[in-house]
Write an enzyme that holds these catalytic residues in place. Sequence first.
Site, PDB file in Angstrom:
ATOM      1  N   LYS A   1     133.015 110.863  58.650  1.00 54.51           N
ATOM      2  CA  LYS A   1     133.710 112.457  58.663  1.00 54.51           C
ATOM      3  C   LYS A   1     133.524 112.839  60.291  1.00 54.51           C
ATOM      4  O   LYS A   1     132.421 112.795  60.764  1.00 54.51           O
ATOM      5  CB  LYS A   1     132.876 113.363  57.739  1.00 54.51           C
TER       6      LYS A   1
ATOM      7  N   LYS B   1     133.020 115.473  41.379  1.00 54.29           N
ATOM      8  CA  LYS B   1     131.933 116.072  42.136  1.00 54.29           C
ATOM      9  C   LYS B   1     130.755 116.581  40.671  1.00 54.29           C
ATOM     10  O   LYS B   1     131.325 117.035  39.821  1.00 54.29           O
ATOM     11  CB  LYS B   1     132.190 117.499  42.759  1.00 54.29           C
TER      12      LYS B   1
END
Length: 328
Positions: free
Chosen positions: A247, A151
């Site tokens: 997702k 990230k």
Amino acid sequence: MRTVKSYPEAWPLHSPFVISRGSRTEAQVVVVEIEDEGIRGVGEATPYARYGESEASVLAQIASVLPQLQAGMTRVALQQALPPGAARNAVDCALWDLERQQQQQSLAELCGVSLASRIVTAHTVSIDTPDAMASSALALWQHGAKLLKIKLDNNFISERLVAIRSAVPEATLIVDANEAWQAEGLAARCQLLADLQVAMLEQPLPAAQDAALANFIHPLPICADESCHTRESLAGLQGRYEMVNIKLDKTGGLTEALALAVSARQQGFGIMLGCMLCTSRAIRAALPLTPLAQFADLDGPTWLAADVEPSLHFANGVLIPAAASAAD
């Protein structure tokens, strides 16, 4: 008449989860239970503020279709009754879970797929100082993780990535900027990632700035996350992205996720299968998509201080689907 329940849950994390748009210390989920003639199906979803969702808004959406659900609403009818998002996901997955038990099948069997015995999943390195991120990456590597998701925000990009690559020279790295970058300077950043042998870059620009990727020459694949929700997203991603991150909380459940995966493959997109911070319930519902994915990023439950029971088994950088048999 079916019995339907929906309620929120909060699951504390063992350490803060930090991405470009903020930090989390717990996973806040919404659970739906649908019981029919003594059989209970369960679905879970994670409301996401980025998409204007909250626990209250998701529960309100679910309540809006409660009479239809009690009267026997099908998954097909659900797709029109609720928009894509966490609310539809929780209901859709509960209906799938109910159906697979009624049919006395596993979810994979009901979907007509076979799961691998071991699924390599990405493990996330959240944002911190370069040294701390390198230490986290090394610890994950030493515990068997071979695929790491890094990230990043808009700061210390080269410092963080160089430190991580030095710590884990053999790991497969993917980078997720969560919309934190801008078009200016993107080419140089992509070249840096390629030089460090990063395998893929996920959603570098805000979704509204996708046009900047048209005809943008880049040395590694770019994956759409916030820019890809359902099959309707695909037309606008052509020529801008090579991959899409699917997702269930974005598609509104497994029903649309399966259709999106097939359409994406047919249109030449690679597939990453992702998740939100969640329990094993949510990951179990996504498992039928794993045979179609080049990258699986299903480590949400590994951030929890304690998982739901029965929990899936994560070990040495892999997810063991056979652990799902306890719920099948």
